[in-house]
Design an enzyme around this catalytic site. Structure first.
Site, PDB file in Angstrom:
ATOM      1  N   GLU A  80       0.848  -1.193   0.000  1.00 46.63           N
ATOM      2  CA  GLU A  80       0.000   0.000   0.000  1.00 46.63           C
ATOM      3  C   GLU A  80       0.883   1.242   0.000  1.00 46.63           C
ATOM      4  O   GLU A  80       0.449   2.330   0.349  1.00 46.63           O
ATOM      5  CB  GLU A  80      -0.998  -0.016   1.153  1.00 46.63           C
ATOM      6  CG  GLU A  80      -0.411  -0.211   2.518  1.00 46.63           C
ATOM      7  CD  GLU A  80      -1.485  -0.162   3.601  1.00 46.63           C
ATOM      8  OE1 GLU A  80      -2.207   0.843   3.639  1.00 46.63           O
ATOM      9  OE2 GLU A  80      -1.570  -1.106   4.396  1.00 46.63           O
ATOM     10  N   CYS A 112      -3.425  -3.579   4.617  1.00 47.01           N
ATOM     11  CA  CYS A 112      -2.508  -4.598   5.157  1.00 47.01           C
ATOM     12  C   CYS A 112      -2.908  -6.014   4.791  1.00 47.01           C
ATOM     13  O   CYS A 112      -2.130  -6.945   4.956  1.00 47.01           O
ATOM     14  CB  CYS A 112      -2.450  -4.510   6.680  1.00 47.01           C
ATOM     15  SG  CYS A 112      -1.913  -2.918   7.239  1.00 47.01           S
ATOM     16  N   HIS A 234      -2.216  -9.853  12.471  1.00 45.80           N
ATOM     17  CA  HIS A 234      -1.662  -8.622  11.917  1.00 45.80           C
ATOM     18  C   HIS A 234      -1.322  -7.695  13.093  1.00 45.80           C
ATOM     19  O   HIS A 234      -2.144  -7.521  13.996  1.00 45.80           O
ATOM     20  CB  HIS A 234      -2.679  -7.961  10.981  1.00 45.80           C
ATOM     21  CG  HIS A 234      -2.321  -6.551  10.641  1.00 45.80           C
ATOM     22  ND1 HIS A 234      -1.096  -6.217  10.091  1.00 45.80           N
ATOM     23  CD2 HIS A 234      -3.000  -5.372  10.811  1.00 45.80           C
ATOM     24  CE1 HIS A 234      -1.049  -4.902   9.931  1.00 45.80           C
ATOM     25  NE2 HIS A 234      -2.184  -4.372  10.353  1.00 45.80           N
TER      26      HIS A 234
HETATM   27  P1  HMG Z   1      -3.627   7.063  21.274  1.00 47.04           P
HETATM   28  O1  HMG Z   1      -4.926   7.772  21.303  1.00 47.04           O
HETATM   29  O2  HMG Z   1      -2.413   7.898  21.309  1.00 47.04           O
HETATM   30  O3  HMG Z   1      -3.428   6.050  22.442  1.00 47.04           O
HETATM   31  O4  HMG Z   1      -3.633   6.149  19.955  1.00 47.04           O
HETATM   32  P2  HMG Z   1      -4.351   5.718  23.705  1.00 47.04           P
HETATM   33  O5  HMG Z   1      -4.542   6.907  24.526  1.00 47.04           O
HETATM   34  O6  HMG Z   1      -5.561   4.931  23.268  1.00 47.04           O
HETATM   35  O7  HMG Z   1      -3.319   4.755  24.439  1.00 47.04           O
HETATM   36  C1  HMG Z   1      -2.913   3.558  23.860  1.00 47.04           C
HETATM   37  C2  HMG Z   1      -2.740   2.542  24.980  1.00 47.04           C
HETATM   38  O8  HMG Z   1      -1.662   2.978  25.830  1.00 47.04           O
HETATM   39  C3  HMG Z   1      -3.964   2.428  25.898  1.00 47.04           C
HETATM   40  O9  HMG Z   1      -4.070   1.065  26.283  1.00 47.04           O
HETATM   41  C4  HMG Z   1      -3.577   3.267  27.117  1.00 47.04           C
HETATM   42  O10 HMG Z   1      -4.252   2.887  28.300  1.00 47.04           O
HETATM   43  C5  HMG Z   1      -2.092   2.957  27.188  1.00 47.04           C
HETATM   44  P3  HMG Z   1      -5.392   0.203  25.916  1.00 47.04           P
HETATM   45  O11 HMG Z   1      -6.538   0.902  26.557  1.00 47.04           O
HETATM   46  O12 HMG Z   1      -5.510   0.276  24.401  1.00 47.04           O
HETATM   47  O13 HMG Z   1      -5.084  -1.144  26.420  1.00 47.04           O
HETATM   48  N1  HMG Z   1      -1.311   3.966  27.911  1.00 47.04           N
HETATM   49  C6  HMG Z   1      -0.305   3.660  28.743  1.00 47.04           C
HETATM   50  N2  HMG Z   1       0.201   2.476  29.143  1.00 47.04           N
HETATM   51  C7  HMG Z   1       1.239   2.498  30.012  1.00 47.04           C
HETATM   52  N3  HMG Z   1       1.789   3.652  30.493  1.00 47.04           N
HETATM   53  C8  HMG Z   1       1.305   4.853  30.117  1.00 47.04           C
HETATM   54  C9  HMG Z   1       0.209   4.899  29.210  1.00 47.04           C
HETATM   55  N4  HMG Z   1      -0.491   5.886  28.621  1.00 47.04           N
HETATM   56  C10 HMG Z   1      -1.427   5.316  27.838  1.00 47.04           C
HETATM   57  N5  HMG Z   1       1.865   5.968  30.588  1.00 47.04           N
HETATM   58  C11 HMG Z   1      -3.684   4.383  18.392  1.00 47.04           C
HETATM   59  C12 HMG Z   1      -3.380   4.774  19.835  1.00 47.04           C
HETATM   60  C13 HMG Z   1      -3.367   2.925  18.204  1.00 47.04           C
HETATM   61  C14 HMG Z   1      -5.171   4.629  18.098  1.00 47.04           C
HETATM   62  C15 HMG Z   1      -2.807   5.255  17.458  1.00 47.04           C
HETATM   63  O14 HMG Z   1      -1.455   4.941  17.661  1.00 47.04           O
HETATM   64  C16 HMG Z   1      -3.141   5.088  15.990  1.00 47.04           C
HETATM   65  O15 HMG Z   1      -4.044   5.739  15.468  1.00 47.04           O
HETATM   66  N6  HMG Z   1      -2.383   4.201  15.249  1.00 47.04           N
HETATM   67  C17 HMG Z   1      -2.582   3.963  13.839  1.00 47.04           C
HETATM   68  C18 HMG Z   1      -3.822   3.140  13.558  1.00 47.04           C
HETATM   69  C19 HMG Z   1      -3.685   1.707  14.028  1.00 47.04           C
HETATM   70  O16 HMG Z   1      -2.616   1.172  14.174  1.00 47.04           O
HETATM   71  N7  HMG Z   1      -4.850   1.021  14.186  1.00 47.04           N
HETATM   72  C20 HMG Z   1      -4.867  -0.364  14.578  1.00 47.04           C
HETATM   73  C21 HMG Z   1      -6.007  -1.148  13.944  1.00 47.04           C
HETATM   74  S1  HMG Z   1      -6.177  -0.821  12.195  1.00 47.04           S
HETATM   75  C22 HMG Z   1      -4.979  -1.847  11.437  1.00 47.04           C
HETATM   76  O17 HMG Z   1      -4.434  -2.702  12.038  1.00 47.04           O
HETATM   77  C23 HMG Z   1      -4.714  -1.575  10.005  1.00 47.04           C
HETATM   78  C24 HMG Z   1      -3.436  -0.796   9.710  1.00 47.04           C
HETATM   79  O18 HMG Z   1      -2.317  -1.626   9.863  1.00 47.04           O
HETATM   80  C25 HMG Z   1      -3.484  -0.217   8.305  1.00 47.04           C
HETATM   81  C26 HMG Z   1      -3.782  -1.143   7.130  1.00 47.04           C
HETATM   82  O19 HMG Z   1      -4.581  -2.068   7.170  1.00 47.04           O
HETATM   83  O20 HMG Z   1      -3.216  -0.852   6.076  1.00 47.04           O
HETATM   84  C27 HMG Z   1      -3.265   0.387  10.638  1.00 47.04           C
END
Ligand code: HMG
Length: 389
Positions: A80, A112, A234
Site C-alpha cells: 500500500e 494490510c 496482523h
Molecule cells: P492514542 O490515542 O495515542 O493512544 O492512539 P491511547 O490513549 O488509546 O493509548 C494507547 C494505549 O496505551 C492504551 O491502552 C492506554 O491505556 C495505554 P489500551 O486501553 O488500548 O489497552 N497507555 C499507557 N500504558 C502504560 N503507560 C502509560 C500509558 N499511557 C497510555 N503511561 C492508536 C493509539 C493505536 C489509536 C494510534 O497509535 C493510531 O491511530 N495508530 C494507527 C492506527 C492503528 O494502528 N490502528 C490499529 C487497527 S487498524 C490496522 O491494524 C490496520 C493498519 O495496519 C493499516 C492497514 O490495514 O493498512 C493500521
C-alpha cells in the site's frame, strides 16, 4: 492430496531505526505508553536510497536460488506504498534479481490484507500448476503525520514467501474465513504521502473483523479453537495482537487474563516490536517470529493466521507446521538484520520523514547511504532508477 504451503521465507527492513524513547522524549510522552500501551520499542525507517522495491528485492534474494528461479511461475507484490499507478513494483524485481521472462507479475492492494490475499491467490495458482512456485511479497513503509497519534506505530519491512507444492515451513489448510466491511477507518488518498486514520474506529473495525472471520471460518467447518497451538495476528502495534487474541478467545467462551494473552502471543511479537507496522508484511513477520523464536517444537502443530486490512477486509486461515521446519529458517539472519540497523536521532528522523522527491522529471541522485544489495539510485525522466550492487 496436493500439499501447498510456504517453502521458504525471509524478512528485510530499512537501514535505520528510531528508538521510541527518542520520540517519547521529543513529544513529551511517557515512554511506557509506547512500550506497554502499544507494545512497541522501535520502528524501522528507510534510508534516502531505499524504498519498497529495494526492501522487497533484499527479502526475496536469499530464497531465489538459481533452481528456484527456473521453477518460478508468478510474482505477487502486495503493497500500500505503491510507487506507480500503472507499473507493478514487482516488475522492477526482474532486473534486480535476474528473474526469468516467462513469469506473470502483478501488484495486489487492499491495505494490510493484500499479502494474505496474494497468498490465497498463490495457493490457487499452485493448485492449478503444481510444478510452478509463486513468490509472494509484502513490502511497505508505514508513514503517519508527525506529531499525530499514529506516529509511534510507523515502520518499514518486506517479507518474501515462496509458495509451492513442497512446503517446508507450513502447509495450509483449505478452509478460510473471510469478512469485508466498508469502513473509513484508515486510508491514504492518492495525493497524500501519509495515511489518514481514525485510530479508535480502526481498532474496533479490526476487532469486529476478528469476530467476523472466525464466525465465517466456523460456519465453513473450520477447526475448533482448541486445535490451535498458536495464533498469529496482523500487528499494527503488538498490543493490537493482544486485543485480537483476547477477542478471539472470548468469542470461544474463554476469558484470558492479560498474562495469559501475553504468554500465548509473545513469540509472535519479537520482530514487530522492533520493526513497527510493516502493513502487508506484518502478519508474516509475526509468523516468522513465531517459528524462529518460540521455545516449543511446533512440528505438526496447527497455527491460526489472522490478516486484517483497514477499509476493511480480513481473513482467517490456518496451516500445519512442517516437521523439520527448524532446518529451513533464517532466524540468525533476521536477528543480525535488526542489530545492523543504524540508530536515528529524532532530528535525522524528522528530516527523512519530511523529505520529498522531485516530481518534475528532473535528474536526481539519491545519496549513497544504505549498505544492502539494492539501491534506489535516483530519478530521471519520471523514472525510478535502481541498482544492484
Ligand atoms: P492514542 O490515542 O495515542 O493512544 O492512539 P491511547 O490513549 O488509546 O493509548 C494507547 C494505549 O496505551 C492504551 O491502552 C492506554 O491505556 C495505554 P489500551 O486501553 O488500548 O489497552 N497507555 C499507557 N500504558 C502504560 N503507560 C502509560 C500509558 N499511557 C497510555 N503511561 C492508536 C493509539 C493505536 C489509536 C494510534 O497509535 C493510531 O491511530 N495508530 C494507527 C492506527 C492503528 O494502528 N490502528 C490499529 C487497527 S487498524 C490496522 O491494524 C490496520 C493498519 O495496519 C493499516 C492497514 O490495514 O493498512 C493500521
Amino acid at each position: 492430496m496436493l500439499r501447498i504451503g510456504i517453502e521458504d521465507a525471509a524478512i528485510a527492513t530499512g537501514h535505520y531505526f528510531l528508538p521510541l524513547s527518542e520520540l517519547a522524549d521529543h513529544n513529551g510522552i511517557d515512554v511506557q505508553k509506547y512500550y506497554v500501551g502499544l507494545g512497541q520499542e522501535q520502528f524501522s525507517w528507510v534510508a534516502e536510497d531505499e524504498d519498497i522495491v529495494t526492501m522487497a528485492a533484499s527479502a526475496a534474494q536469499p530464497i531465489l536460488a538459481p533452481e528456484v528461479k527456473t521453477e518460478l511461475g508468478s510474482v505477487l507484490f502486495a503493497t500500500e506504498t505503491g510507487i506507480d499507478q500503472s507499473k507493478s513494483a514487482g516488475v522492477y524485481l526482474q532486473s534486480l534479481l535476474d528473474l526469468p521472462k516467462n513469469i506473470r507479475v502483478i501488484e495486489v492492494k487492499q491495505a494490510c490484507y493484500a499479502a494474505a490475499a496474494a497468498l490465497q491467490l498463490a495457493c490457487a495458482m499452485v493448485a492449478r500448476e503444481p510444478n510452478k512456485k509463486v513468490l509472494v511479497i509484502g513490502s511497505d513503509v508505514a508513514k503517519y503525520e508527525m506529531g499525530g497519534t499514529g506516529e509511534p506505530t510507523q515502520g518499514a519491512a518486506a517479507v518474501a514467501l515462496l509458495v509451492s507444492a513442497s512446503p517446508k515451513l507450513i502447509e495450509f489448510d483449505a478452509t478460510t474465513g473471510v469478512f469485508t466491511n466498508d469502513t473509513m477507518d484508515f486510508w491514504r488518498p492518492n495525493y497524500s504521502t501519509t495515511a489518514h486514520v481514525d485510530g479508535k474506529t480502526s481498532i474496533s473495525a479490526y476487532l469486529d473483523a476478528v469476530k467476523g472471520v472466525w464466525q465465517d471460518y466456523q460456519a465453513k467447518g473450520g477447526a475448533p479453537y482448541s486445535d490451535f497451538a498458536r495464533f498469529c495476528y496482523h500487528q499494527p502495534f503488538t498490543k493490537m495482537a493482544a486485543k485480537a487474541h483476547r477477542t478471539l478467545a472470548l468469542e470461544n467462551g474463554i476469558r484470558l487474563t492479560s498474562p495469559q494473552v501475553e504468554e500465548q502471543i509473545a513469540s509472535t511479537t519479537v520482530y514487530n516490536r522492533r520493526l513497527g507496522n510493516s502493513y502487508t508484511a506484518s502478519l508474516f513477520s509475526a509468523l516468522l517470529s513465531l517459528l524462529e523464536n518460540d521455545n516449543q517444537d511446533l512440528s505438526g502443530k496447527r497455527i491460526g493466521l489472522l490478516s486484517f486490512g483497514s477499509g476493511s477486509v480480513a481473513e482467517f486461515f490456518s496451516g500445519i507446521v512442517c516437521p523439520g521446519y527448524q532446518g529451513h529458517l533464517r532466524g540468525k539472519d533476521h536477528q543480525q538484520m535488526l542489530a545492523d540497523r543504524v540508530q536515528l536521532t529524532y532530528e535525522k528522523y524528522a528530516e527523512l520523514h519530511e523529505r520529498s522527491l522531485p516530481t518534475d522529471g528532473s535528474r536526481f541522485q539519491n545519496p549513497i547511504v544504505s549498505t544492502g544489495a539494492f539501491r534506489f539510485a535516483g530519478l530521471a525522466d519520471h523514472k525510478r532508477l535502481y541498482e544492484a550492487r
